[in-house]
Motif scaffolding. Structure first.
Motif, PDB file in Angstrom:
ATOM      1  N   SER A 175      52.525  47.072  56.135  1.00  0.00           N
ATOM      2  CA  SER A 175      52.758  45.618  56.080  1.00  0.00           C
ATOM      3  C   SER A 175      51.451  44.860  56.245  1.00  0.00           C
ATOM      4  N   LYS A 176      51.056  44.181  55.177  1.00  0.00           N
ATOM      5  CA  LYS A 176      49.831  43.374  55.269  1.00  0.00           C
ATOM      6  C   LYS A 176      50.053  42.161  56.167  1.00  0.00           C
ATOM      7  N   VAL A 177      51.298  41.663  56.198  1.00  0.00           N
ATOM      8  CA  VAL A 177      51.595  40.527  57.080  1.00  0.00           C
ATOM      9  C   VAL A 177      51.373  40.963  58.532  1.00  0.00           C
ATOM     10  N   ILE A 212      40.728  33.224  44.722  1.00  0.00           N
ATOM     11  CA  ILE A 212      41.639  33.397  45.857  1.00  0.00           C
ATOM     12  C   ILE A 212      42.389  34.714  45.657  1.00  0.00           C
ATOM     13  N   VAL A 213      42.816  35.329  46.754  1.00  0.00           N
ATOM     14  CA  VAL A 213      43.404  36.670  46.664  1.00  0.00           C
ATOM     15  C   VAL A 213      44.874  36.618  47.064  1.00  0.00           C
ATOM     16  N   VAL A 214      45.730  37.233  46.221  1.00  0.00           N
ATOM     17  CA  VAL A 214      47.174  37.282  46.482  1.00  0.00           C
ATOM     18  C   VAL A 214      47.551  38.743  46.729  1.00  0.00           C
ATOM     19  N   GLY A 251      49.175  46.077  44.455  1.00  0.00           N
ATOM     20  CA  GLY A 251      49.762  44.823  44.920  1.00  0.00           C
ATOM     21  C   GLY A 251      48.746  43.763  45.318  1.00  0.00           C
ATOM     22  N   VAL A 252      47.489  43.917  44.858  1.00  0.00           N
ATOM     23  CA  VAL A 252      46.444  42.948  45.219  1.00  0.00           C
ATOM     24  C   VAL A 252      45.883  42.316  43.955  1.00  0.00           C
ATOM     25  N   ILE A 253      45.915  41.009  43.880  1.00  0.00           N
ATOM     26  CA  ILE A 253      45.326  40.322  42.718  1.00  0.00           C
ATOM     27  C   ILE A 253      44.201  39.421  43.208  1.00  0.00           C
ATOM     28  N   VAL A 254      42.986  39.719  42.753  1.00  0.00           N
ATOM     29  CA  VAL A 254      41.835  38.867  43.064  1.00  0.00           C
ATOM     30  C   VAL A 254      41.745  37.861  41.916  1.00  0.00           C
ATOM     31  N   ALA A 255      42.283  36.656  42.153  1.00  0.00           N
ATOM     32  CA  ALA A 255      42.441  35.683  41.059  1.00  0.00           C
ATOM     33  C   ALA A 255      41.199  34.809  40.937  1.00  0.00           C
ATOM     34  N   PRO A 299      29.131  43.906  49.494  1.00  0.00           N
ATOM     35  CA  PRO A 299      29.410  45.311  49.206  1.00  0.00           C
ATOM     36  C   PRO A 299      30.620  45.800  49.999  1.00  0.00           C
ATOM     37  N   GLU A 300      31.390  46.706  49.393  1.00  0.00           N
ATOM     38  CA  GLU A 300      32.556  47.286  50.086  1.00  0.00           C
ATOM     39  C   GLU A 300      32.231  48.686  50.583  1.00  0.00           C
ATOM     40  N   VAL A 301      32.728  48.995  51.756  1.00  0.00           N
ATOM     41  CA  VAL A 301      32.525  50.302  52.366  1.00  0.00           C
ATOM     42  C   VAL A 301      33.838  50.741  52.982  1.00  0.00           C
ATOM     43  N   PRO A 344      41.917  47.355  35.094  1.00  0.00           N
ATOM     44  CA  PRO A 344      42.875  47.349  36.199  1.00  0.00           C
ATOM     45  C   PRO A 344      42.492  48.293  37.343  1.00  0.00           C
ATOM     46  N   ASN A 345      43.062  48.022  38.507  1.00  0.00           N
ATOM     47  CA  ASN A 345      42.863  48.899  39.660  1.00  0.00           C
ATOM     48  C   ASN A 345      43.593  50.222  39.470  1.00  0.00           C
ATOM     49  N   THR A 346      43.005  51.272  40.047  1.00  0.00           N
ATOM     50  CA  THR A 346      43.627  52.599  40.023  1.00  0.00           C
ATOM     51  C   THR A 346      43.755  53.053  41.465  1.00  0.00           C
ATOM     52  N   LEU A 388      36.256  47.845  54.384  1.00  0.00           N
ATOM     53  CA  LEU A 388      35.404  46.775  54.917  1.00  0.00           C
ATOM     54  C   LEU A 388      34.643  46.073  53.815  1.00  0.00           C
ATOM     55  N   MET A 389      34.357  44.803  54.036  1.00  0.00           N
ATOM     56  CA  MET A 389      33.422  44.114  53.152  1.00  0.00           C
ATOM     57  C   MET A 389      32.266  43.623  54.008  1.00  0.00           C
ATOM     58  N   LEU A 390      31.038  43.921  53.563  1.00  0.00           N
ATOM     59  CA  LEU A 390      29.853  43.511  54.322  1.00  0.00           C
ATOM     60  C   LEU A 390      29.453  42.126  53.812  1.00  0.00           C
ATOM     61  N   VAL A 424      37.280  43.064  57.713  1.00  0.00           N
ATOM     62  CA  VAL A 424      38.303  44.007  57.234  1.00  0.00           C
ATOM     63  C   VAL A 424      38.930  43.471  55.956  1.00  0.00           C
ATOM     64  N   VAL A 425      38.926  44.303  54.901  1.00  0.00           N
ATOM     65  CA  VAL A 425      39.671  43.987  53.678  1.00  0.00           C
ATOM     66  C   VAL A 425      41.090  44.515  53.834  1.00  0.00           C
ATOM     67  N   GLU A 426      41.196  45.745  54.301  1.00  0.00           N
ATOM     68  CA  GLU A 426      42.514  46.349  54.504  1.00  0.00           C
ATOM     69  C   GLU A 426      42.406  47.499  55.481  1.00  0.00           C
TER      70      GLU A 426
HETATM   71  P1  AMP Z   1      43.255  46.401  48.961  1.00  0.00           P
HETATM   72  O1  AMP Z   1      44.339  47.202  48.278  1.00  0.00           O
HETATM   73  O2  AMP Z   1      43.730  45.436  49.990  1.00  0.00           O
HETATM   74  O3  AMP Z   1      42.101  47.267  49.379  1.00  0.00           O
HETATM   75  O4  AMP Z   1      42.589  45.536  47.811  1.00  0.00           O
HETATM   76  C1  AMP Z   1      42.111  46.119  46.624  1.00  0.00           C
HETATM   77  C2  AMP Z   1      40.762  45.557  46.303  1.00  0.00           C
HETATM   78  O5  AMP Z   1      40.864  44.144  46.116  1.00  0.00           O
HETATM   79  C3  AMP Z   1      39.735  45.724  47.412  1.00  0.00           C
HETATM   80  O6  AMP Z   1      39.107  46.949  47.373  1.00  0.00           O
HETATM   81  C4  AMP Z   1      38.787  44.577  47.114  1.00  0.00           C
HETATM   82  O7  AMP Z   1      37.888  44.945  46.087  1.00  0.00           O
HETATM   83  C5  AMP Z   1      39.692  43.512  46.595  1.00  0.00           C
HETATM   84  N1  AMP Z   1      40.043  42.567  47.672  1.00  0.00           N
HETATM   85  C6  AMP Z   1      41.082  42.627  48.513  1.00  0.00           C
HETATM   86  N2  AMP Z   1      41.067  41.586  49.386  1.00  0.00           N
HETATM   87  C7  AMP Z   1      39.984  40.853  49.073  1.00  0.00           C
HETATM   88  C8  AMP Z   1      39.418  39.643  49.588  1.00  0.00           C
HETATM   89  N3  AMP Z   1      39.984  38.967  50.584  1.00  0.00           N
HETATM   90  N4  AMP Z   1      38.289  39.169  49.011  1.00  0.00           N
HETATM   91  C9  AMP Z   1      37.716  39.820  47.970  1.00  0.00           C
HETATM   92  N5  AMP Z   1      38.206  40.951  47.441  1.00  0.00           N
HETATM   93  C10 AMP Z   1      39.324  41.472  47.976  1.00  0.00           C
END
Ligand code: AMP
Ligand code: GLY
Length: 419
Positions: A102-104, A140-142, A152-156, A191-193, A223-225, A272-274, A281-283
Motif C-alpha cells: 500500500s503506497k497510501v 506530477i506523479v500518479v 501503477g506509476v505514471i510520471v506525467a 539519480p536513482e539508487v 514503457p516501464n518493465t 531512492l532518489m538523490l 524515498v521513491v518507494e
Molecule cells: P515506483 O514503482 O514507485 O518505483 O515508480 C517507478 C518509477 O517511477 C521510479 O523508479 C521513478 O523513476 C519514477 N517515480 C516514481 N515516483 C516518482 C517521483 N515522485 N518523482 C519522480 N519520479 C518518480
C-alpha cells in the motif's frame, strides 16, 4: 536443512544459486521454479500465490526453512501462514509487507516519522484528485495504491496526462482495486539508487547499492518493465550519502515500523532518489528487487543461508556479511513484445557458451522433456558478470550475452550507462 524458495523468476534463481553454496543446504526446492532453477533445486508445481497449498506441501515434506521471495505471497500473508503452521520462514509478515502493498500506508508512515519523500496527497474520489492535479501543475506523479506489477506509476509531463491516469485508475478500474485509492505526488529529479537491506526487526544491514533500468528502450524511453538490467554498486552513491541514508531513512524506517507494531524481518528495498535536497524515498518494497538481486548477490562472499536465518532469528548483528570488491552487471534478455504481449516456447541457444564467462540466471524459461530450454516469460534470462570495475562487469555481460539467441530476443544496449 531442507529449504524451499517460493517464486520462479531471475531473483529466485539467484537466491537458489546462492543458497546452494551453503554447506547447511542439503536439499533445495523451488515453487514453482523455472527451467534454469531446475538444475539446482527440485521444482514443485505450486503457484507462488497458493498460500494454503504451499503450507500443506511444506508440512508434508518436513521443510526446515522457507524463503518467500515475491511481493504477492508476502502481501497475502504467506510468512504468517507458514509460522502459524510451525515452519520458520524468511520474509516480512503481512502487517510489515504492507510497506510495499500500500503506497497510501507507506506515504503516511514516512510523513508521520519525518522520513524524506516526495510531497503528496492521497485520494479516493475523482473530483478532488483532479482539482489537486490542476492546483499543483505538471510534471506530477500518479500512483495506484496497491500492487500493479510495477506498472501503477505514471510520471506525467502534463496535467492532461495526469488527469487521464487518474481517470483510468479510479473510473475505468485499470489496476482493479489497487487503483481505487491513488497517491498524487511531487515529481522529484536526480539519480536513482536502490539499496536492499537485511533486517531482523532490531538490526538493519544495507547491501551494496544497485541501480536497475526500468524502461524497455535505450535512453530510458518507452514503457516501464519489471527491470531490464541492473548494476552494483551504482556510481554516485558516496559513503557520505550512504551515512546520511542510514541515519535519515533506513534506521528511521525500521524504527517507525517497530513503533507501529509491525516489526520487519526480511529484505527492505529502498528505492531512492538523490535530489538536490538530499536523498528521498521513491518507494519501499518488502523483498529483494528483480534484477537487483542477481547483481547484488553475485557480490556476496559469505553464506546467504546463515544471513537469512539471522534475519529470522533476530541475530543479524552477529552475522558474517562480506562482499567482494569490484562490481557486477545483470543484463536482461527479454521476449519480443515485452512488456506488452509476447510469444513463448522459442528454443534458446548459446547458454553453455555464455555460461563459461557469466552466470546466466533464468527468469522466464521452461525445460523440455529432452532437457532443452525454451523461453517462457517476458523477461527470459539475466546474464550476470562480476568484474574488478563496473566497466569490466558491463563489457563481460554483453560479451557473454552475444552467445545467446532466441526468436524475438530484445535487450537494452546501455545497461549501467544511464542514471
Ligand atoms: P515506483 O514503482 O514507485 O518505483 O515508480 C517507478 C518509477 O517511477 C521510479 O523508479 C521513478 O523513476 C519514477 N517515480 C516514481 N515516483 C516518482 C517521483 N515522485 N518523482 C519522480 N519520479 C518518480
Ligand atoms: N526492479 C524493481 C523491483 O523489483 O521492484
Amino acid at each position: 536443512m531442507k529449504i524451499l524458495v517460493v517464486g520462479g523468476g531471475g531473483r529466485e534463481h539467484a537466491l537458489v544459486w546462492a543458497l546452494a553454496k551453503s554447506p547447511k543446504a542439503d536439499k533445495l526446492y523451488c515453487a514453482p521454479g523455472n527451467g534454469g532453477i531446475a538444475a539446482l533445486a527440485e521444482c514443485v508445481p505450486i503457484a507462488a500465490t497458493a498460500v494454503e497449498e504451499m503450507v500443506s506441501w511444506t508440512k508434508d515434506h518436513a521443510i526446515d526453512f522457507v524463503v518467500v521471495a515475491p511481493d504477492d505471497p508476502l502481501a497475502l500473508g504467506m510468512v504468517d501462514a507458514m509460522e502459524s503452521a510451525g515452519i520458520p520462514a524468511f520474509g516480512p509478515r503481512k502487517n510489515a509487507a504492507i510497506i510495499e502493498a500500500s503506497k497510501v500506508f507507506s506515504k503516511s508512515l514516512m510523513t508521520k516519522y519525518h522520513i524524506p519523500t516526495a510531497r503528496y496527497q492521497s485520494f479516493t474520489e475523482l473530483g478532488p484528485a483532479l482539482s489537486y492535479i490542476r492546483s499543483q501543475g505538471a510534471p506530477i506523479v500518479v500512483k495506484a495504491d496497491g500492487l500493479a506489477l510495477g506498472k501503477g506509476v505514471i510520471v506525467a509531463q502534463t496535467t492532461e496526462e495526469a488527469e487521464r491516469a487518474v481517470h483510468s485508475m479510479m473510473e475505468d478500474g485499470r489496476f482493479g482495486p489497487a487503483g481505487a485509492h491513488v497517491v498524487i505526488e511531487e515529481c522529484m529529479t536526480g539519480p536513482e539508487v536502490t539499496v536492499l537491506a537485511f533486517a531482523d526487526g532490531k538490526h538493519l544491514v544495507p547491501m551494496p547499492c544497485s541501480r536497475d533500468h526500468k524502461r524497455i528502450y535505450d535512453g530510458d524511453r518507452g514503457p516501464n518493465t519489471g527491470g531490464m538490467g541492473a548494476i552494483s554498486p551504482a556510481p554516485g552513491y558516496t559513503p557520505e550519502i550512504a551515512a546520511r541514508c542510514q541515519k535519515e531513512i533506513f534506521l528511521p524506517t525500521m524504527e517507525a515500523l517497530n513503533a507501529e507494531g509491525r516489526p520487519f524481518q526480511g529484505v527492505i528495498y529502498f528505492g531512492l532518489m538523490l535530489t538536490s535536497d538530499g536523498p528521498k524515498v521513491v518507494e519501499y518494497n518488502a523483498r529483494f528487487g528483480d534484477p537487483e538481486c542477481q547483481a547484488v548477490l553475485s557480490l556476496l562472499e559469505s553464506d546467504l543461508l546463515d544471513i537469512l536465518l539471522a534475519c529470522r532469528n533476530g541475530t543479524l548483528d552477529q552475522a558474517d556479511i562480506r562482499w567482494k570488491n569490484g562490481a557486477s552487471c545483470c543484463l536482461v534478455l527479454a521476449s519480443g513484445g515485452y512488456p506488452g504481449s509476447y510469444q513463448k516456447g522459442y528454443p534458446i541457444s548459446g547458454l553453455s557458451e555464455a555460461g563459461e564467462t557469466s552466470v546466466v540466471f533464468h527468469a522466464g524459461t521452461a525445460r523440455n522433456a529432452d532437457g532443452s530450454i525454451v523461453s517462457n516469460g517476458g523477461r527470459v534470462l539475466g546474464v550476470t558478470v562480476t568484474g574488478a570495475t563496473l566497466d569490466e562487469a558491463i563489457d563481460g555481460a554483453y560479451a557473454a550475452a552475444a552467445h545467446i539467441s532466441f526468436t524475438g530476443m530484445q535487450f537494452r544496449k546501455d545497461i549501467g550507462k544511464t542514471v
